[in-house]
Design a protein around this motif. Structure first.
Motif, short mmCIF file in Angstrom:
data_model
loop_
_atom_site.label_atom_id
_atom_site.label_comp_id
_atom_site.label_asym_id
_atom_site.label_seq_id
_atom_site.Cartn_x
_atom_site.Cartn_y
_atom_site.Cartn_z
N UNK A 171 0.83 -1.20 0.00
CA UNK A 171 0.00 0.00 0.00
C UNK A 171 0.87 1.25 0.00
N UNK A 172 1.97 1.21 0.76
CA UNK A 172 2.86 2.37 0.86
C UNK A 172 4.29 1.92 0.55
N UNK A 173 4.84 2.49 -0.50
CA UNK A 173 6.19 2.15 -0.95
C UNK A 173 7.14 3.27 -0.54
N UNK A 174 8.13 2.93 0.29
CA UNK A 174 9.15 3.88 0.72
C UNK A 174 10.41 3.65 -0.11
N UNK A 175 10.88 4.69 -0.81
CA UNK A 175 12.02 4.55 -1.72
C UNK A 175 13.19 5.39 -1.20
N UNK A 176 14.28 4.71 -0.85
CA UNK A 176 15.43 5.40 -0.27
C UNK A 176 16.70 5.18 -1.06
N UNK A 177 16.83 5.89 -2.17
CA UNK A 177 18.05 5.83 -2.98
C UNK A 177 18.93 7.06 -2.78
N UNK A 178 18.39 8.08 -2.12
CA UNK A 178 19.08 9.35 -2.03
C UNK A 178 18.72 10.25 -3.18
N UNK A 179 18.97 11.54 -2.98
CA UNK A 179 18.67 12.57 -3.98
C UNK A 179 19.84 12.65 -4.98
N UNK A 180 19.60 12.68 -6.28
CA UNK A 180 18.33 12.73 -7.01
C UNK A 180 17.89 11.37 -7.57
N UNK A 181 18.61 10.30 -7.18
CA UNK A 181 18.34 9.00 -7.78
C UNK A 181 16.91 8.53 -7.56
N UNK A 182 16.38 8.75 -6.34
CA UNK A 182 15.05 8.24 -6.04
C UNK A 182 13.97 8.98 -6.83
N UNK A 183 14.14 10.28 -7.03
CA UNK A 183 13.17 11.03 -7.82
C UNK A 183 13.21 10.60 -9.29
N UNK A 184 14.40 10.34 -9.79
CA UNK A 184 14.51 9.89 -11.17
C UNK A 184 13.92 8.49 -11.35
N UNK A 185 14.10 7.64 -10.35
CA UNK A 185 13.52 6.30 -10.39
C UNK A 185 11.99 6.39 -10.47
N UNK A 186 11.40 7.24 -9.63
CA UNK A 186 9.95 7.39 -9.64
C UNK A 186 9.48 7.94 -10.99
N UNK A 187 10.20 8.92 -11.52
CA UNK A 187 9.81 9.51 -12.81
C UNK A 187 9.78 8.45 -13.91
N UNK A 188 10.74 7.51 -13.87
CA UNK A 188 10.80 6.45 -14.89
C UNK A 188 9.70 5.41 -14.70
N UNK A 189 9.27 5.20 -13.45
CA UNK A 189 8.45 4.02 -13.16
C UNK A 189 7.09 4.29 -12.54
#
Length: 279
Positions: A171-189
């Motif tokens: 239900x809730x996905x926590x993504x911890x790659x660090x900035x800016x990798x996590x934002x780019x990951x979300x943008x792609x997926x």
């Protein structure tokens, strides 16, 4: 079939070029859980929440592409006390509080125990990720984890990782790659992660939960000096970053500052309640 979803319109405070959400910790946790508990269509995009601090403000000022990526989020929290302090002096609406993801995860977890909302931790090393999940399960025995995945996978493995996450039905996905990798990951997926209620980017959250990193003393957090505490602990990795990004962030916020006088905090709370009532 139409699926009704929560539709709270949060008031925002412009800081630099970003619309920062004016919400409290409790309001945010309640909203996450409400979204997680509401029926949703399998092809419905997740509600995407991210955060901003001095580093994010500086990156947005220097990188138009990153600024555009960040604006794809449905919600941007102030995960930096310095942003809250700045808003009190230069914004028409003062942010009521900082939404530190290291605190938010616990506030959400307490509520998730009651509702059965399912977590997924994505990011960190294998040891950190595993330890973070185990620690959360110790703190919140009834908290359900749909799954977990470290952040050290190769580019060609990304599609498979995303498919596994969706298949686990969190239900809730926590993504911890660090900035800016996590934002780019979300943008792609983001579209590929359809069916998940909430995505929250969380930087180094798992390191803190696992005990690898420590929080600054409360007085330093309250004064917006947590960055200094972290720089003292990791001068080689973080010292240079803060020396380069802090001046840029200050410049960006001053350049775009709102010159209108602050509203009272009571007015801010009233506006937020009215926004909720109207929906």
């Amino acid at each position: 079939m139409d699926v009704e979803r929560p539709n709270i319109i949060w008031p925002t405070v412009p800081l630099a070029t970003l619309p920062i959400v004016d919400a409290t910790m409790e309001e945010t946790a309640e909203d996450f859980i409400r979204r997680a508990s509401t029926p949703r269509a399998p092809d419905e995009k997740p509600f995407y929440s991210t955060s901003a601090n001095g580093q994010v403000i500086a990156l947005c000022h220097q990188d138009a592409q990153f600024d555009s990526i960040l604006r794809q989020a449905d919600q941007i929290h102030a995960d930096g006390m310095s942003l809250v302090i700045f808003s009190r002096h230069f914004s028409a609406r003062a942010l009521r509080e900082r939404i530190a993801t290291t605190d938010l995860v616990h506030t959400v977890a307490k509520r998730a125990e009651e509702t059965g909302a399912r977590f997924y931790f994505l990011g960190g090393s294998e040891d950190v990720n595993r330890t973070a999940v185990a620690e959360m399960q110790k703190l919140y025995p009834r908290l359900v984890f749909a799954g977990r995945q470290n952040g050290y996978f190769k580019e060609h493995e990304e599609d498979a990782v995303v498919k596994n996450i969706v298949a686990s039905q969190p239900d809730i996905l926590w993504i911890g790659f660090g900035i800016p990798l996590e934002q780019r990951f979300v943008a792609r997926n983001l579209n590929k992660l359809a069916g998940i209620a909430v995505i929250k980017t969380c930087g180094g959250l798992f390191d803190f939960i696992a005990g690898k990193n420590s929080r600054a003393p409360q007085w330093m957090q309250d004064m917006g000096l947590e960055w200094l505490y972290r720089a003292m602990l990791e001068p080689r990795r973080l010292g240079k970053r803060y020396l380069l990004t802090n001046p840029v962030a200050i410049y960006a916020m001053l350049k775009h500052r709102d010159r209108m006088p602050n509203k009272s905090r009571s007015t801010t709370r009233t506006d937020a309640k009215e926004a909720k009532k109207s929906n």
